[in-house]
Write an enzyme that holds these catalytic residues in place. Structure first.
Site, short mmCIF file in Angstrom:
data_model
loop_
_atom_site.label_atom_id
_atom_site.label_comp_id
_atom_site.label_asym_id
_atom_site.label_seq_id
_atom_site.Cartn_x
_atom_site.Cartn_y
_atom_site.Cartn_z
N CYS A 2 0.84 -1.20 0.00
CA CYS A 2 0.00 0.00 0.00
C CYS A 2 0.87 1.25 0.00
O CYS A 2 2.02 1.23 0.44
CB CYS A 2 -0.97 0.06 1.18
SG CYS A 2 -2.09 -1.34 1.31
N ARG A 27 3.45 -0.05 -5.00
CA ARG A 27 3.25 -0.60 -3.66
C ARG A 27 1.88 -1.26 -3.52
O ARG A 27 1.62 -1.95 -2.52
CB ARG A 27 3.39 0.50 -2.61
CG ARG A 27 4.77 1.11 -2.54
CD ARG A 27 4.81 2.19 -1.48
NE ARG A 27 4.60 1.64 -0.14
CZ ARG A 27 5.59 1.30 0.68
NH1 ARG A 27 6.84 1.44 0.31
NH2 ARG A 27 5.32 0.83 1.87
N TRP A 77 -3.17 -2.34 -1.57
CA TRP A 77 -2.94 -3.76 -1.82
C TRP A 77 -3.78 -4.49 -0.78
O TRP A 77 -3.52 -4.41 0.41
CB TRP A 77 -1.46 -4.10 -1.67
CG TRP A 77 -1.11 -5.51 -2.05
CD1 TRP A 77 -0.82 -5.99 -3.28
CD2 TRP A 77 -0.97 -6.63 -1.15
NE1 TRP A 77 -0.53 -7.33 -3.22
CE2 TRP A 77 -0.61 -7.75 -1.92
CE3 TRP A 77 -1.13 -6.79 0.23
CZ2 TRP A 77 -0.40 -9.01 -1.37
CZ3 TRP A 77 -0.94 -8.04 0.78
CH2 TRP A 77 -0.57 -9.14 -0.02
N ASN A 103 -1.57 2.03 6.32
CA ASN A 103 -0.83 0.84 5.90
C ASN A 103 -0.61 -0.02 7.14
O ASN A 103 -0.30 0.51 8.21
CB ASN A 103 0.53 1.20 5.30
CG ASN A 103 0.41 1.89 3.96
OD1 ASN A 103 -0.66 1.93 3.36
ND2 ASN A 103 1.51 2.44 3.50
N GLY A 104 -0.68 -1.33 6.98
CA GLY A 104 -0.45 -2.22 8.11
C GLY A 104 -1.70 -3.04 8.41
O GLY A 104 -2.64 -3.10 7.61
N GLU A 496 15.56 -18.47 -8.39
CA GLU A 496 15.27 -17.08 -8.76
C GLU A 496 14.68 -17.00 -10.16
O GLU A 496 13.73 -16.24 -10.39
CB GLU A 496 16.55 -16.24 -8.65
CG GLU A 496 16.41 -14.79 -9.08
CD GLU A 496 15.45 -13.98 -8.24
OE1 GLU A 496 15.16 -12.83 -8.64
OE2 GLU A 496 14.96 -14.47 -7.19
N LYS A 500 10.95 -15.46 -10.97
CA LYS A 500 10.72 -14.35 -11.89
C LYS A 500 9.64 -14.71 -12.92
O LYS A 500 8.77 -13.91 -13.23
CB LYS A 500 12.02 -13.96 -12.61
CG LYS A 500 12.99 -13.20 -11.75
CD LYS A 500 12.48 -11.82 -11.44
CE LYS A 500 13.14 -11.25 -10.19
NZ LYS A 500 12.64 -11.80 -8.94
N GLU A 503 6.24 -14.73 -11.15
CA GLU A 503 5.80 -13.41 -10.69
C GLU A 503 5.14 -12.59 -11.78
O GLU A 503 4.11 -11.95 -11.55
CB GLU A 503 6.99 -12.62 -10.14
CG GLU A 503 7.45 -13.00 -8.76
CD GLU A 503 8.61 -12.15 -8.30
OE1 GLU A 503 8.57 -11.67 -7.17
OE2 GLU A 503 9.57 -11.97 -9.07
N HIS A 519 14.58 -37.45 -7.95
CA HIS A 519 13.92 -37.94 -6.74
C HIS A 519 12.46 -37.53 -6.69
O HIS A 519 11.94 -37.19 -5.63
CB HIS A 519 14.68 -37.45 -5.51
CG HIS A 519 16.10 -37.92 -5.48
ND1 HIS A 519 16.47 -39.17 -5.01
CD2 HIS A 519 17.24 -37.34 -5.92
CE1 HIS A 519 17.77 -39.32 -5.13
NE2 HIS A 519 18.27 -38.22 -5.68
N LYS A 618 5.36 -4.31 -4.07
CA LYS A 618 6.82 -4.26 -4.02
C LYS A 618 7.37 -4.57 -2.64
O LYS A 618 8.32 -5.33 -2.50
CB LYS A 618 7.28 -2.86 -4.47
CG LYS A 618 8.80 -2.68 -4.50
CD LYS A 618 9.45 -3.59 -5.51
CE LYS A 618 10.93 -3.35 -5.62
NZ LYS A 618 11.59 -4.36 -6.47
#
Length: 623
Positions: A2, A27, A77, A103-104, A496, A500, A503, A519, A618
């Site tokens: 947010c 954000r 968000w 925010n929070g 990574e 990516k 995402e 395995h 983010k």
């Protein structure tokens, strides 16, 4: 997580707030809203579902906001409640006179909501934030009824302070009241807020991107601190009303660093900024001429760090992948026991932290809630705390005993790229710094520093293959299941690369050690499945070739990242992207770049919003 921007001063607030929201949209972008108080004391609210552009259009389509010199805005968000107009911020109290952005997470909101409902209040949203707004409004009314405050005292300040004593959880808030039309009250606990200080004006925001256009002088609020702001006046104090002397700092980054420039997306810009970012990161630290690493941010603890028995590297998402690279580096180069751990799991397992432990918190923003909690847990148990952080003045940076800034510049794209490679560069320097003080000889140190300083130029060579990677992405991007495999230093890079792709292109991908494939996961491989191998020349090269042959035998299509000059790899692969030759410990900073480009091009071809992928934000500042 947010974005908040608020303003009080002499300028017209609305255009400043909307522009600030656009800079903060990375954000959160589920919904957005704005509230202002006009010059006659009227409180005006607009909210919309979707991007900032939707809110901006709604204000312009026959419903303009009146001129105002105070206001606040928010891009969301979603946490509590779906992305709807009713759940969008700002929220209003029961009397319609107080507006709040937040925010929070207010953890005890359901208890507070029940108490307020019993007092006769009704709620229009599903959010915890509306509960806080109504609580502040209720306390404001009570203070008005008592009417015993000293002359000139702010009822709004006192109501906010009283409310914050009742709530449990985290918050970064901004509050305005139409009965105090020149007063902005802000407070934080666990969610960042920065106050930009101008001439008779203040811009408050979740991060510097919304402030830097207006001023470079800022105050970073600490947890349990608040500020009362009016044109030409500010006061900072604790939420218990104990006076605090603010420290005014200078912003590190300039406005043009936040601009998109000639690039189509921030992610592409930041991928191509990696050579310059790493050069900044290494500057003044990797002293090639003297053959030594200079890290001023941890110099006071050099002896303690060299004698440490154990390092814990912690982070989330991409930062955790950097921690895994750091795990290999620290054990390989510094010869010290190291553990890379998810920050979100660390404090909930009652970790063993013995004497001589160092915990290293890795976070681009320096505000990641889980990483901050892990750092605090480690320090509480007696560990020395270090930070590997990009944002100067962030909470983690201020709570560590020492640390190393990335100096990567602002990273706007939600999918981290240049921060990751700079994190790897910093962890390499840390391993060399500790290793030289333990067992490493001067000749090996000089060799690795020389190789490290060559990395930016080598990344530029990799970036020249962007069009080649694009053709590979075009061929396979319709496939919905991918594997990314690597061994040793390249196991974290496989993770990574898969992250990516997930995402930003929404393709299901798994990353794992190449040997682990046999395995169980080998059962997933079918005809035409894209399998990406990081197969650079190193100690386990022959083993990786064997793993490639196992995949080919089952119909998988091989995309290999290999070392320049390796012609053998072409016999086993459908497509090859080459990286320059480098010491094995330095290769992750090179081998990750083709995987960043692969994810980027796949997402663009699939029509995805690269910089604002669905469901993501983010900086994750809530648990």
């Amino acid at each position: 997580m947010c974005g908040i921007v608020a303003y009080v001063g002499r300028k017209i607030a609305q255009p400043l707030l909307i522009e600030g929201l656009k800079r903060l949209e990375y954000r959160g972008y589920d919904s957005a809203g704005i509230a202002v108080i006009d010059q006659t004391g009227g409180l005006h609210l607009r909210r919309a579902v979707g991007r900032i552009s939707v809110l901006e259009s709604s204000i312009g389509d026959g419903q303009p906001l009146p001129e105002s010199h105070i206001g606040m805005a928010h891009t969301r968000w979603a946490t509590h409640g779906a992305p709807t107009e009713a759940n969008a911020h700002p929220h209003i109290d029961g009397a319609g006179r107080i507006a709040l952005v937040h925010n929070g997470i207010i953890e005890n909101y359901s208890v507070l909501k029940k108490l307020l409902t019993e007092k006769g209040y009704t709620f229009k949203s599903q959010t915890d934030t509306e509960v806080l707004a109504v609580l502040i409004g209720d306390l404001y009314h009570e203070l008005q009824q008592r009417n015993h405050l000293p002359a000139g005292a702010s009822l709004l300040q006192r109501a906010v302070q009283s409310a914050l004593h009742e709530v449990e959880g985290t918050y970064g808030i901004a509050v305005i009241c139409k009965e105090e039309p020149d007063t902005l009250v802000v407070a934080r606990k666990g969610s960042p807020l920065i106050i930009g200080v101008g001439k008779d004006e203040y811009v408050v925001a979740s991060d510097a991107s919304a402030i830097v256009e207006h001023t470079t002088q800022v105050i970073y609020l600490n947890d349990n601190e608040m500020a009362v702001l009016k044109p030409g006046y500010f006061r900072t104090c604790t939420t218990d009303d104990i006076e605090v002397s603010p420290v005014v700092s200078q912003l590190e980054n300039k406005l043009d660093e936040y601009e998109l420039g000639d690039y189509e997306h921030y992610m592409l810009k930041e991928i191509f900024e990696q050579p310059a970012a790493i050069r900044r990161c290494l500057s003044g630290r990797a002293e090639q001429r003297e053959g030594r690493i200079v890290l001023g941010g941890i110099a006071d603890h050099a002896r303690e760090l060299a004698k440490a028995h154990r390092y814990i590297l912690t982070g989330q998402g991409t930062a955790w992948h950097a921690a895994l690279v750091g795990d290999y580096l620290m054990e390989d180069l510094a010869k010290v026991v190291t553990e890379a751990t998810y920050a979100s799991e660390f404090r909930y397992r009652n970790p063993i932290v013995e004497e001589g432990t160092v915990i290293v918190a890795i976070s681009q923003s320096g505000e990641t809630a889980d990483t901050l909690a892990a750092l605090r847990e480690g320090k509480e148990k007696g560990a020395t705390g270090l930070g590997v952080i990009n944002v100067v003045g962030s909470t983690i940076a201020r709570e560590t005993d020492g640390g190393i800034y990335l100096h990567a510049g602002p990273e706007i794209g939600v999918a981290s790229t240049k921060a990751f490679t700079c994190q790897c560069a910093v962890l390499t320097m840390l391993a060399l710094y500790i290793g030289r003080r333990r067992f490493m000889g001067q000749a090996q140190t000089e060799e690795l520093i020389e190789g490290l300083c060559a990395i930016p130029d080598q990344i530029e060579k990799v970036l020249q293959q962007s069009e080649l990677v694009k053709t590979i992405a075009a061929k396979f991007c319709e496939r919905e299941n991918w594997l990314f495999l690597g061994r040793g230093y390249h196991y974290p890079i496989a993770l990574e690369g898969a992250l990516k792709l997930k995402e930003i292109s929404y393709i299901h991908a798994e990353g794992m050690p190449a040997a682990e494939m046999k395995h169980g996961p080998i059962a997933l491989i079918n005809e035409g499945m894209p399998v990406v191998f990081v197969a650079t020349q190193g100690m386990q090269y022959d083993k990786v070739i064997s793993n490639i042959e196992e995949v080919r035998a089952r119909g998988g299509h091989i995309i290999a990242v290999a070392t320049e000059g390796d012609t053998q790899i072409r016999r086993y692969s459908d497509h090859v992207v080459y990286i320059p030759e480098a010491h094995e410990s330095l290769q992750p900073m090179l081998s990750v770049v083709p995987l960043q480009l692969l994810a980027y091009h796949a997402a663009v071809i699939r029509g995805c919003n690269v910089d604002k992928p669905r469901n993501l934000a983010k900086s994750v500042t809530v648990e």
